[in-house]
Enzyme design. Structure first.
Site, PDB file in Angstrom:
ATOM      1  N   CYS A  81       1.848 -66.307  59.590  1.00 51.56           N
ATOM      2  CA  CYS A  81       2.254 -65.294  60.563  1.00 51.56           C
ATOM      3  C   CYS A  81       2.953 -64.107  59.878  1.00 51.56           C
ATOM      4  O   CYS A  81       2.325 -63.386  59.121  1.00 51.56           O
ATOM      5  CB  CYS A  81       3.095 -65.930  61.660  1.00 51.56           C
ATOM      6  SG  CYS A  81       3.236 -64.868  63.087  1.00 51.56           S
ATOM      7  N   TYR A  82       4.263 -63.943  60.072  1.00 48.62           N
ATOM      8  CA  TYR A  82       4.947 -62.857  59.347  1.00 48.62           C
ATOM      9  C   TYR A  82       4.756 -63.043  57.843  1.00 48.62           C
ATOM     10  O   TYR A  82       4.576 -62.065  57.098  1.00 48.62           O
ATOM     11  CB  TYR A  82       6.447 -62.858  59.698  1.00 48.62           C
ATOM     12  CG  TYR A  82       7.242 -61.811  58.938  1.00 48.62           C
ATOM     13  CD1 TYR A  82       7.233 -60.488  59.349  1.00 48.62           C
ATOM     14  CD2 TYR A  82       7.967 -62.150  57.792  1.00 48.62           C
ATOM     15  CE1 TYR A  82       7.945 -59.518  58.641  1.00 48.62           C
ATOM     16  CE2 TYR A  82       8.672 -61.199  57.091  1.00 48.62           C
ATOM     17  CZ  TYR A  82       8.664 -59.885  57.511  1.00 48.62           C
ATOM     18  OH  TYR A  82       9.356 -58.929  56.811  1.00 48.62           O
ATOM     19  N   HIS A 168      -0.316 -70.168  63.532  1.00 44.00           N
ATOM     20  CA  HIS A 168       0.700 -71.153  63.107  1.00 44.00           C
ATOM     21  C   HIS A 168       0.080 -72.536  62.919  1.00 44.00           C
ATOM     22  O   HIS A 168      -0.097 -73.266  63.902  1.00 44.00           O
ATOM     23  CB  HIS A 168       1.812 -71.242  64.167  1.00 44.00           C
ATOM     24  CG  HIS A 168       2.708 -70.050  64.161  1.00 44.00           C
ATOM     25  ND1 HIS A 168       3.814 -69.950  63.362  1.00 44.00           N
ATOM     26  CD2 HIS A 168       2.630 -68.882  64.838  1.00 44.00           C
ATOM     27  CE1 HIS A 168       4.405 -68.786  63.551  1.00 44.00           C
ATOM     28  NE2 HIS A 168       3.697 -68.110  64.443  1.00 44.00           N
ATOM     29  N   GLU A 170       1.476 -75.083  61.746  1.00 45.81           N
ATOM     30  CA  GLU A 170       2.492 -76.146  61.855  1.00 45.81           C
ATOM     31  C   GLU A 170       2.682 -76.651  63.281  1.00 45.81           C
ATOM     32  O   GLU A 170       3.296 -77.691  63.493  1.00 45.81           O
ATOM     33  CB  GLU A 170       3.831 -75.665  61.274  1.00 45.81           C
ATOM     34  CG  GLU A 170       4.577 -74.600  62.071  1.00 45.81           C
ATOM     35  CD  GLU A 170       4.085 -73.178  61.823  1.00 45.81           C
ATOM     36  OE1 GLU A 170       2.925 -73.003  61.403  1.00 45.81           O
ATOM     37  OE2 GLU A 170       4.858 -72.235  62.073  1.00 45.81           O
ATOM     38  N   SER A 222      31.730 -93.314  60.810  1.00 48.93           N
ATOM     39  CA  SER A 222      31.950 -93.052  62.239  1.00 48.93           C
ATOM     40  C   SER A 222      31.249 -94.094  63.092  1.00 48.93           C
ATOM     41  O   SER A 222      31.521 -94.213  64.277  1.00 48.93           O
ATOM     42  CB  SER A 222      31.410 -91.670  62.591  1.00 48.93           C
ATOM     43  OG  SER A 222      29.992 -91.690  62.569  1.00 48.93           O
ATOM     44  N   GLY A 223      30.296 -94.812  62.475  1.00 45.33           N
ATOM     45  CA  GLY A 223      29.517 -95.758  63.281  1.00 45.33           C
ATOM     46  C   GLY A 223      28.241 -95.131  63.788  1.00 45.33           C
ATOM     47  O   GLY A 223      27.409 -95.788  64.388  1.00 45.33           O
ATOM     48  N   GLY A 224      28.067 -93.810  63.555  1.00 41.74           N
ATOM     49  CA  GLY A 224      26.816 -93.143  63.904  1.00 41.74           C
ATOM     50  C   GLY A 224      25.745 -93.501  62.868  1.00 41.74           C
ATOM     51  O   GLY A 224      26.031 -94.174  61.872  1.00 41.74           O
ATOM     52  N   VAL A 225      24.523 -93.035  63.122  1.00 46.83           N
ATOM     53  CA  VAL A 225      23.411 -93.400  62.249  1.00 46.83           C
ATOM     54  C   VAL A 225      23.633 -92.915  60.811  1.00 46.83           C
ATOM     55  O   VAL A 225      23.486 -93.682  59.849  1.00 46.83           O
ATOM     56  CB  VAL A 225      22.089 -92.772  62.766  1.00 46.83           C
ATOM     57  CG1 VAL A 225      20.915 -93.250  61.941  1.00 46.83           C
ATOM     58  CG2 VAL A 225      21.894 -93.057  64.227  1.00 46.83           C
ATOM     59  N   ASP A 226      24.006 -91.644  60.667  1.00 49.97           N
ATOM     60  CA  ASP A 226      24.044 -91.061  59.332  1.00 49.97           C
ATOM     61  C   ASP A 226      25.086 -91.729  58.430  1.00 49.97           C
ATOM     62  O   ASP A 226      24.782 -92.122  57.301  1.00 49.97           O
ATOM     63  CB  ASP A 226      24.325 -89.549  59.408  1.00 49.97           C
ATOM     64  CG  ASP A 226      23.346 -88.851  60.345  1.00 49.97           C
ATOM     65  OD1 ASP A 226      22.275 -89.426  60.604  1.00 49.97           O
ATOM     66  OD2 ASP A 226      23.659 -87.749  60.819  1.00 49.97           O
ATOM     67  N   SER A 227      26.314 -91.843  58.935  1.00 52.08           N
ATOM     68  CA  SER A 227      27.328 -92.426  58.044  1.00 52.08           C
ATOM     69  C   SER A 227      27.045 -93.913  57.806  1.00 52.08           C
ATOM     70  O   SER A 227      27.338 -94.431  56.727  1.00 52.08           O
ATOM     71  CB  SER A 227      28.745 -92.192  58.580  1.00 52.08           C
ATOM     72  OG  SER A 227      28.942 -92.836  59.803  1.00 52.08           O
ATOM     73  N   SER A 228      26.424 -94.583  58.778  1.00 58.23           N
ATOM     74  CA  SER A 228      26.114 -96.004  58.567  1.00 58.23           C
ATOM     75  C   SER A 228      25.042 -96.177  57.499  1.00 58.23           C
ATOM     76  O   SER A 228      25.155 -97.045  56.625  1.00 58.23           O
ATOM     77  CB  SER A 228      25.627 -96.646  59.861  1.00 58.23           C
ATOM     78  OG  SER A 228      26.605 -96.538  60.848  1.00 58.23           O
ATOM     79  N   LYS A 366      16.383 -86.385  60.137  1.00 55.99           N
ATOM     80  CA  LYS A 366      16.891 -87.533  60.905  1.00 55.99           C
ATOM     81  C   LYS A 366      15.893 -88.700  60.944  1.00 55.99           C
ATOM     82  O   LYS A 366      16.277 -89.853  60.780  1.00 55.99           O
ATOM     83  CB  LYS A 366      17.184 -87.074  62.336  1.00 55.99           C
ATOM     84  CG  LYS A 366      17.991 -88.053  63.127  1.00 55.99           C
ATOM     85  CD  LYS A 366      19.442 -87.851  62.840  1.00 55.99           C
ATOM     86  CE  LYS A 366      20.345 -88.712  63.663  1.00 55.99           C
ATOM     87  NZ  LYS A 366      21.747 -88.383  63.404  1.00 55.99           N
TER      88      LYS A 366
END
Ligand code: XMP
Length: 508
Positions: A81-82, A168, A170, A222-228, A366
């Site tokens: 595109c651009y 596009h 994608e 924190s118990g969230g996905v990332d830090s776990s 993610k």
């Protein structure tokens, strides 16, 4: 490892381009066009560069440009595109506003024979969104596709391995978009598909085993996905030299603190230090009603508690954080208006001294983090957990936070989650909010006077925008009667039917 650079000119779909390439098991990273020079591109060893789309016109003085020195590096380029127009422009072509006006939406594409269109039929559908078009080709280029309104829908300079597409590839509306990107990545750039999550785990643990030998590492869990996931990955590399401090501020969902401790500390053997700091947090929050002030207090208190725990552990060499790739991309961008000051367990190093900071997941999207989590044996319900804000239930108890209100909210939220988890439809995020107003009800023959709970459920891909979920009435009915019958103190249940925008996902 082979890698592709996605050079960002401000398009909406840039993350999508990188994700599409990664879906072929080839590593792709996004860099803003003004943060990397042609020399840096050459020395970083990219096998190919993709110029993204963007909202500008190449002739506009303020539009993002790029040095034509990139053309002499011998690295293949695909402009989208651009990016297609910019590639034509820096190669000596001409761009003009289309006389027939802008071309927008699904469009029939007529493709010629070219390496970029291997496996793409002569007629297919592509997604267009442009006003300008390439009106004169640069030397050495030929047209390789057109549409009814756009003569140069794609161009190629096969000798120098330079390609441009006005549409596009994608987005899924372009029928053979993935095939076209694949042709560029493998056919033109000659990449090997060696970006695999299993290899990522081996590579990362080997690397940290060497680099962190004998060092003490601290991680805010924190118990969230990332830090776990970061915790389990690092534990695999350095075992008990990893200390995970889990600050339970009392603002977690029902039984969540125990669950995190049991899952990571128990089964997975991670060194988890749980700090029960509910009294401290509730004390600081007492009487506070402003959402922003709540967030600030929690952020600050978090640091204090974390700091004092860290002190108890003695000298710590390294801080580990669960930063993921979208956080890295976001922080590379300009300022946008602050709608809410998001609090995460990041931002700690300002007040503490460490030799260095490591972010083992900083290259992962993610879904890749989740894949790593599953491969590491973290239970599915933790890996696929919906997002939960750093300030926790503090932003879901509207107005002043009291222990009584928190307990009511925890119970109501657990009922809502349980009912949704047993139903067909699973929205992207769902939770309960306890309102600050009381209302009158009737139970048996008596008058009741209690709190109102608002149920919130949204469907979204990126949480930047979200639609309210059209939940089944019978599910809502069950949730409402269970809450009002079983939780004394709640007399009314309402369902939030506001999308984002104009509302945000959380109420505060
Ligand atoms: P909003 O309310 O801004 O939420 O539309 C978008 C997403 O972000 C989550 N959220 C947070 N996450 N720290 C976080 O880590 C925070 O302070 C925070 N505030 C909101 C929210 O749950 C939703 O998924």
């Amino acid at each position: 490892m082979d890698k592709i650079l996605v050079l960002d000119f401000g398009g909406q779909y840039n993350q999508l381009i990188a994700r599409r390439v990664r879906a072929f098991n080839v590593f792709a990273e996004i860099k803003p066009y003004n943060k990397i020079s042609p020399e840096e591109i050459a020395s970083a060893g990219y096998k190919g560069v993709i110029f993204t789309g963007g909202p500008n016109s190449v002739y506009d003085k303020k539009s993002p440009h790029y040095s034509k020195d990139i053309l002499s590096l011998g690295i293949p380029i695909l402009g989208i595109c651009y990016g297609h127009q910019l590639l034509a422009y820096i190669s000596g072509g001409k761009i003009e506003p289309a006389r027939s006006g802008s071309e927008y939406g699904k469009t029939e594409l007529f493709a010629d024979k070219n390496i970029l269109f291997d496996g793409v039929p002569q007629n297919s559908t592509c997604y267009m969104s442009h006003t300008d078009y390439v009106s004169e080709l640069p030397d050495g280029f030929k047209i390789i596709a057109h549409t009814d309104n756009c003569l140069c829908a794609a161009m190629a300079n096969d000798k120098n391995r330079l390609y441009g597409v006005q549409f596009h590839p994608e987005v899924t509306h372009t029928e053979y978009g993935s095939q076209i990107l694949k042709n560029f990545v493998f056919g033109v750039c000659g990449c090997k598909p060696d970006w695999k999550m299993s290899d990522f785990i081996t590579r990362t643990t080997e690397k940290y085993k060497k680099e962190l030998a004998g060092k003490k590492v601290l991680l805010a869990l924190s118990g969230g996905v990332d830090s776990s996931v970061a915790a389990v990955l690092l534990h695999k590399a350095i075992g008990n030299n990893l200390y995970c401090v889990f600050v339970d501020h009392g603002l977690l969902r029902l039984h969540e603190g125990d669950y995190v401790e049991k899952t990571l500390g128990g089964k997975l053997g991670v060194n988890v230090i749980r700090v029960n700091a509910e009294e401290k947090f509730l004390g600081k929050l007492s009487g506070v009603t402003s959402p922003e002030q709540k967030r600030k207090i929690i952020g600050e208190e978090f640091i204090r508690v974390f700091e004092s725990e860290a002190k108890k552990l003695g000298k710590i060499d390294i801080l580990a954080q669960g930063t993921i790739y979208p956080d890295v991309i976001e922080s590379g961008k300009g300022d946008s208006a602050v709608i809410k000051s998001h609090h995460n367990v990041g931002g700690l190093p300002d007040v503490m001294s460490f030799e260095s900071i490591i972010e083992p997941l900083r290259d992962l999207f993610k879904d890749e983090v989740r894949e790593v989590g599953e491969r590491l044996g973290i239970p599915k319900e933790l890996v696929w957990r919906q997002p939960f804000p750093g300030p926790g239930l503090a932003v879901r108890v509207i107005g002043e936070i009291t222990k009584e209100k928190l307990e009511l909210l925890k119970k109501a939220d657990a009922v809502f989650r349980e009912e949704l988890e047993n139903s067909q439809k699973r929205p992207s995020q769902y939770f309960a909010v306890l309102l600050d107003t009381k209302s009158v009800g009737v139970m048996g023959d008596g008058r009741t006077y209690g709190y109102t709970v608002a149920l919130r459920a949204v469907d979204t891909h990126d949480f930047m925008t979200a639609g309210w979920s059209q939940l089944d009435y019978d599910v809502l009915e069950r949730v409402s009667s269970r809450i009002t019958n079983k939780i004394k103190g709640i007399t009314r249940v309402v369902y939030d039917i506001t999308s984002k925008p104009p509302a945000t996902v959380e109420w505060e």
